[in-house]
Design a protein around this motif. Sequence first.
Motif, PDB file in Angstrom:
ATOM      1  N   LYS A 258      31.461-105.456  85.350  1.00  0.00           N
ATOM      2  CA  LYS A 258      32.035-106.704  85.859  1.00  0.00           C
ATOM      3  C   LYS A 258      33.285-107.079  85.082  1.00  0.00           C
ATOM      4  O   LYS A 258      34.295-107.470  85.647  1.00  0.00           O
ATOM      5  CB  LYS A 258      31.005-107.835  85.758  1.00  0.00           C
ATOM      6  N   GLY A 261      35.679-103.404  85.166  1.00  0.00           N
ATOM      7  CA  GLY A 261      35.907-102.643  86.388  1.00  0.00           C
ATOM      8  C   GLY A 261      36.136-103.501  87.617  1.00  0.00           C
ATOM      9  O   GLY A 261      36.339-102.979  88.711  1.00  0.00           O
ATOM     10  N   GLY A 262      36.094-104.810  87.425  1.00  0.00           N
ATOM     11  CA  GLY A 262      36.358-105.694  88.553  1.00  0.00           C
ATOM     12  C   GLY A 262      35.252-105.706  89.592  1.00  0.00           C
ATOM     13  O   GLY A 262      35.474-106.082  90.730  1.00  0.00           O
ATOM     14  N   VAL A 263      34.027-105.248  89.167  1.00  0.00           N
ATOM     15  CA  VAL A 263      32.909-105.295  90.101  1.00  0.00           C
ATOM     16  C   VAL A 263      32.473-106.755  90.264  1.00  0.00           C
ATOM     17  O   VAL A 263      32.319-107.465  89.267  1.00  0.00           O
ATOM     18  CB  VAL A 263      31.738-104.436  89.567  1.00  0.00           C
ATOM     19  N   ALA A 264      32.285-107.159  91.488  1.00  0.00           N
ATOM     20  CA  ALA A 264      31.988-108.584  91.742  1.00  0.00           C
ATOM     21  C   ALA A 264      30.584-108.942  91.294  1.00  0.00           C
ATOM     22  O   ALA A 264      29.687-108.112  91.315  1.00  0.00           O
ATOM     23  CB  ALA A 264      32.130-108.872  93.227  1.00  0.00           C
TER      24      ALA A 264
END
Lengths: 264, 324
Positions: A258, A261-264
Amino acid sequence: MEIIVCIKRVPKTAEADLVIDKTERDIEKEGLVFDINEWDNYAVEEAILLKEKYGGTVTAISMGPEEVNETLRRALAMGADQAIRLTDPGFEGSDGYAIARVLSRAINPLAYDLVLTGVQAEDDGYGQVGPTLAELLGIRHVAIVNQIEGIENGRARVHRELEGGLDEVIDLELPAVLTIQTGINEPRYVSIIGIRKVAQKEIKVLGLQDLGMKLEEAGEPGSMTVVEKVFFPPVGEGAQMLEGTMDEISDKVIAILKEKGGVA
Amino acid sequence: MDAIFVLVEHRQGAIRDITFEMLMKGKQLCEKTGNPLTAVLLGNDVGAMAEELKDRANRVILIEDQKLENFNSEAYQQVLGNLVEQEKPSLLLMGHTAFGMDLAPGLAVQMNAPLATDCIDVMMEDDRVKATRQTYGGKLNVEVRLKPAQCSMVTLRPASFSVADYSLGGEITRVTSPLTEEIPSKRFLEYVEAAAGEVDITQTEILVSVGRGIKDPENIPMVQELADSLGAALSCSRPVVDKKWLPKDRQVGTSGKTVKPKVYIAIGISGAFQHAAGMKGSGTIIAINRDPKAPIFNIAHFGIVGDLFKIVPALKGKIGEVLA
Ligand SMILES: Cc1cc2nc3c(=O)[nH]c(=O)nc-3n(C[C@H](O)[C@H](O)[C@H](O)COP(=O)(O)OP(=O)(O)OC[C@H]3O[C@@H](n4cnc5c(N)ncnc54)[C@H](O)[C@@H]3O)c2cc1C
Ligand SMILES: Nc1ncnc2c1ncn2[C@@H]1O[C@H](COP(=O)(O)O)[C@@H](O)[C@H]1O
């Protein structure tokens, strides 16, 4: 087509816990599992495929202690016709240059069109023995071969692997040394029964004297480089280790994903 | 003073990174020993490259010849053998690359020069050359001493040295090529480019990358599902491609692709330098490996020591819950 293939028996260390020995110049070999060098397995297969296509014989050669008989038998079981073991206390401590010199002395009197080696050995990883051997034999070589297109009129057309997925195509005169890259073929499976079948086959053994070599031409005295000491690579900053239960580790990985890696 | 020579590596019109890395190391050595640094450039119509390199060395030796248009180890060996005999450098550096692996061993034998290959460092002390190399797939460092000689040779592993800016304001010296004819015994024919695949692994933000530790092609779907759950692409190390478990366009490393995703998750990959060179530049590297001594942990930011067959399913389950 007379083909010689050089094979090395190496310890499989990808998952082993290495221990530095008392001399601090090598690791403890006791307890390690040995097998054919990965690259050489592909080289043996390629030699046999060439024999099946063009006829002739395959001779497997290995320098090392008596245990390399196992590795040579493996090559015989795959389809090699003859095997030669190069064993002598005087060979111990050889660097890439000295190994190539011993091999060249054994190969020189033989009839051959092609000599195959692996690109590199898993243990020493010199990536040097094949081309050195070619120069000592006074013949051509191509390093990192990932395809042999064909052989005609004493010339071979081969692909050589460069960086980034690029290959170059080379046309060269035989005899020659080719260093074989992994993935060039799919090495055949060797069964225990297959190895048992060749158990009685003779393995020719040659030592320093048989090769007409002097003590100073092999081993450490015949080497161009001398190991001073070995040590474990410094870890540097090293990785931050994630510990805990599977659940906790998973949570930590998700938090990292998160954040980074910009994972929501 | 005996110069340190660096052989310039270039291909298809571009100087390769390893050249600048070797020059950087060469410069450091020269600062200690007081020897001059010389870049040796062989090629056809490469004057512009010589200009580009001028500041990086005290001297650029430029040898141009149509017969040097493409790399050919035999042609290079003849030219370099000749040059070294005339110029008597103390040390000749080359890359441990497809280029140097084809060229260095033969040249060393011809010149009767000691050669240490695949080195991650090189030192010169009172004319003695020492080098550090790695064995056992990067699990052990070995310090070697080269036999004393007029000229020693060392091939350096790519990406071992970082490059900074500097200027030595060097001059270009042209030397005539000694080649009189084409080399008939070994001929370069053409380059073959790898075919592009369906998935471009250089373009995704997260890569789930799998190595030999995956054991069996039947286990590939497990990591593919993990990748899918993250909107990531699946990449791999070389053995996975060699065994044809995944196509070549998924391979990360020197002979595959160089990737720089935001997050790279290495699963069952030991971290051999040929692999590391292709993914070191990733934003965050997470490695899963059951060997606590795996070299991958030296370059990873986060590490998990354990069995991938336990960790991957657990992680996948959790992601399913959290991101659903
Ligand atoms: C000229 C040349 C070019 C090359 N180019 C490349 C390249 O582009 N890319 C590349 O990747 N390689 C390349 N290689 C090959 C490279 O040298 C290594 O052989 C390769 O990277 C090893 O792949 P690996 O890490 O998957 O396998 P291994 O080194 O065998 O490592 C497997 C790892 O999996 C771990 N493992 C096993 N089981 C489990 C489990 N159950 N759970 C967790 N961990 C487990 C082991 O501990 C080990 O660390 C090249 C080699 C040469 C000579
Ligand atoms: N002791 C040995 N016996 C036979 N062949 C060897 C030996 N050592 C190295 N080779 C060959 O040389 C190749 C390259 O090894 P290296 O240059 O040590 O990385 C190997 O793949 C083998 O084909």
